[in-house]
Scaffold this motif. Structure first.
Motif, PDB file in Angstrom:
ATOM      1  N   ASP A 112       0.857  -1.186   0.000  1.00 28.12           N
ATOM      2  CA  ASP A 112       0.000   0.000   0.000  1.00 28.12           C
ATOM      3  C   ASP A 112       0.894   1.236   0.000  1.00 28.12           C
ATOM      4  O   ASP A 112       1.656   1.453   0.939  1.00 28.12           O
ATOM      5  CB  ASP A 112      -0.896  -0.028   1.239  1.00 28.12           C
ATOM      6  CG  ASP A 112      -2.102   0.899   1.116  1.00 28.12           C
ATOM      7  OD1 ASP A 112      -2.122   1.723   0.186  1.00 28.12           O
ATOM      8  OD2 ASP A 112      -3.014   0.792   1.952  1.00 28.12           O
ATOM      9  N   ILE A 113       0.812   2.049  -1.053  1.00 27.51           N
ATOM     10  CA  ILE A 113       1.648   3.237  -1.196  1.00 27.51           C
ATOM     11  C   ILE A 113       0.760   4.465  -1.357  1.00 27.51           C
ATOM     12  O   ILE A 113      -0.237   4.421  -2.094  1.00 27.51           O
ATOM     13  CB  ILE A 113       2.585   3.109  -2.428  1.00 27.51           C
ATOM     14  CG1 ILE A 113       3.461   1.864  -2.301  1.00 27.51           C
ATOM     15  CG2 ILE A 113       3.450   4.352  -2.580  1.00 27.51           C
ATOM     16  CD1 ILE A 113       4.445   1.905  -1.168  1.00 27.51           C
ATOM     17  N   THR A 118       0.780  10.105   5.987  1.00 22.83           N
ATOM     18  CA  THR A 118       0.182  10.513   7.263  1.00 22.83           C
ATOM     19  C   THR A 118      -1.324  10.739   7.142  1.00 22.83           C
ATOM     20  O   THR A 118      -2.053  10.600   8.123  1.00 22.83           O
ATOM     21  CB  THR A 118       0.851  11.806   7.772  1.00 22.83           C
ATOM     22  OG1 THR A 118       0.706  12.831   6.781  1.00 22.83           O
ATOM     23  CG2 THR A 118       2.338  11.565   8.033  1.00 22.83           C
ATOM     24  N   ASP A 119      -1.776  11.079   5.952  1.00 28.14           N
ATOM     25  CA  ASP A 119      -3.215  11.273   5.707  1.00 28.14           C
ATOM     26  C   ASP A 119      -3.544  10.736   4.309  1.00 28.14           C
ATOM     27  O   ASP A 119      -3.823  11.496   3.378  1.00 28.14           O
ATOM     28  CB  ASP A 119      -3.583  12.752   5.808  1.00 28.14           C
ATOM     29  CG  ASP A 119      -5.080  12.993   5.620  1.00 28.14           C
ATOM     30  OD1 ASP A 119      -5.863  12.038   5.798  1.00 28.14           O
ATOM     31  OD2 ASP A 119      -5.457  14.133   5.266  1.00 28.14           O
ATOM     32  N   SER A 142       2.571   4.007  10.886  1.00 30.37           N
ATOM     33  CA  SER A 142       3.826   4.770  10.883  1.00 30.37           C
ATOM     34  C   SER A 142       5.002   3.944  10.367  1.00 30.37           C
ATOM     35  O   SER A 142       5.888   4.459   9.683  1.00 30.37           O
ATOM     36  CB  SER A 142       4.129   5.286  12.288  1.00 30.37           C
ATOM     37  OG  SER A 142       4.203   4.207  13.213  1.00 30.37           O
ATOM     38  N   ALA A 143       5.028   2.642  10.674  1.00 35.28           N
ATOM     39  CA  ALA A 143       6.136   1.794  10.216  1.00 35.28           C
ATOM     40  C   ALA A 143       6.135   1.692   8.694  1.00 35.28           C
ATOM     41  O   ALA A 143       7.185   1.800   8.046  1.00 35.28           O
ATOM     42  CB  ALA A 143       6.027   0.408  10.843  1.00 35.28           C
ATOM     43  N   PRO A 157       2.796  14.422  -3.073  1.00 35.06           N
ATOM     44  CA  PRO A 157       1.637  15.035  -3.736  1.00 35.06           C
ATOM     45  C   PRO A 157       2.090  15.995  -4.832  1.00 35.06           C
ATOM     46  O   PRO A 157       3.233  16.455  -4.852  1.00 35.06           O
ATOM     47  CB  PRO A 157       0.937  15.787  -2.594  1.00 35.06           C
ATOM     48  CG  PRO A 157       1.494  15.217  -1.342  1.00 35.06           C
ATOM     49  CD  PRO A 157       2.882  14.765  -1.648  1.00 35.06           C
ATOM     50  N   VAL A 158       1.177  16.287  -5.736  1.00 39.29           N
ATOM     51  CA  VAL A 158       1.433  17.263  -6.790  1.00 39.29           C
ATOM     52  C   VAL A 158       0.536  18.470  -6.546  1.00 39.29           C
ATOM     53  O   VAL A 158      -0.690  18.338  -6.443  1.00 39.29           O
ATOM     54  CB  VAL A 158       1.164  16.667  -8.183  1.00 39.29           C
ATOM     55  CG1 VAL A 158       1.158  17.762  -9.251  1.00 39.29           C
ATOM     56  CG2 VAL A 158       2.206  15.620  -8.526  1.00 39.29           C
ATOM     57  N   ASP A 159       1.157  19.641  -6.432  1.00 37.84           N
ATOM     58  CA  ASP A 159       0.410  20.893  -6.266  1.00 37.84           C
ATOM     59  C   ASP A 159       0.259  21.565  -7.622  1.00 37.84           C
ATOM     60  O   ASP A 159       1.247  21.767  -8.348  1.00 37.84           O
ATOM     61  CB  ASP A 159       1.134  21.823  -5.291  1.00 37.84           C
ATOM     62  CG  ASP A 159       1.061  21.315  -3.852  1.00 37.84           C
ATOM     63  OD1 ASP A 159      -0.057  21.015  -3.395  1.00 37.84           O
ATOM     64  OD2 ASP A 159       2.113  21.200  -3.200  1.00 37.84           O
TER      65      ASP A 159
END
Length: 259
Positions: A112-113, A118-119, A142-143, A157-159
């Motif tokens: 799972d990537i 964190t969110d 977290s691991a 992410p891409v902004d």
């Protein structure tokens, strides 16, 4: 006077013959594993077992072909052509899986990537369509997030300077271009609702399925796109989820630069 003709019987190498037969047999075994799994006639574990059997046959055939080549070379027996063919066929069958496994063995065991560990984008529609025996859709915690950061530092992410609606439409077009099976597509609504696309991506050869969730969130300068890709089965994605996300993000950035 009657002259006798002497006939010398040329011996054919049994090892060359059997190496060629095994190499030929490995091809339909591997193909059958892919076809039956893609058609839904085999579950994941039987498909992997069938694929593994085909690859073992190809490996044994290639090894036998190498030995048969040297035997025929030294003895002059027939069969050197079939020995070479067995090595070639076995090598072709093994080349793709060997490259994937070699790359995957250097990567952590993740299935799972997400661009934002964190969110991560959540799964909603896919929760209803998710098989019971599949991997959990809960993120690894977290691991897993730390292992992902170490292995894939470029997954971010891409902004975009586009509006959330424009970003959503661009991402949706890219997903459709990839022929992913879209289960849900919720457009963003200003600052009140994030946009979300949920789809199932299928690998080109074996047809392994991965669940994908894409979130489009408004920002002060435009929109942020986050992607999550989760392998449905197995204990190791061999880097395929990261590759899928990187390719999508690269196409997204290129598409926005053209506009």
């Amino acid at each position: 006077m009657i002259r006798r003709r002497l006939y010398t019987e040329e011996r054919y190498s049994p090892l060359a013959r059997w190496s060629f037969r095994l190499a030929l047999f490995s091809v339909p075994v591997v193909a059958l594993a892919a076809l039956l799994y893609r058609a839904g006639m085999l579950d994941f574990q039987p498909a992997i077992a069938t694929l593994g059997a085909g690859l073992v046959l190809a490996l044994v055939a290639a090894a036998m072909g190498i030995v048969a080549f040297f035997i025929t070379w030294e003895t002059g027996w027939l069969g050197i052509g079939r020995a070479i063919a067995a090595v070639a066929i076995g090598g072709l069958v093994l080349a793709g899986p060997a490259a994937v496994l070699a790359r995957g063995m250097m990567l952590p065991k993740l299935t799972d990537i997400a661009t934002d560990p964190t969110d991560p984008p959540r799964f909603r529609a896919l929760m209803l369509a998710h098989p019971r025996d599949a991997n959990s859709l809960a993120f690894g915690g977290s691991a897993a997030a730390e292992a992902q950061r170490m292995a894939y530092p470029g997954i971010k992410p891409v902004d975009l300077t586009a509006t959330p609606e424009e970003a959503f439409n661009t991402v949706l077009a890219l997903v459709q271009k990839r022929h992913w099976h879209i289960l849900d597509a919720i457009p963003p609504r200003g600052t009140r609702r994030d946009g979300q696309i949920e789809a199932v991506a299928v690998s080109p050869v074996m047809g392994f399925r991965s669940d994908v969730s894409i979130r489009i969130r408004p920002t002060a300068k435009g929109a942020r796109v986050d992607v999550r890709s989760s392998a449905r089965y197995g204990i190791h994605d061999l880097g395929t989820n990261a590759q899928r996300i990187e390719a999508l993000m690269a196409d997204l950035a290129a598409e926005r630069r053209r506009r």
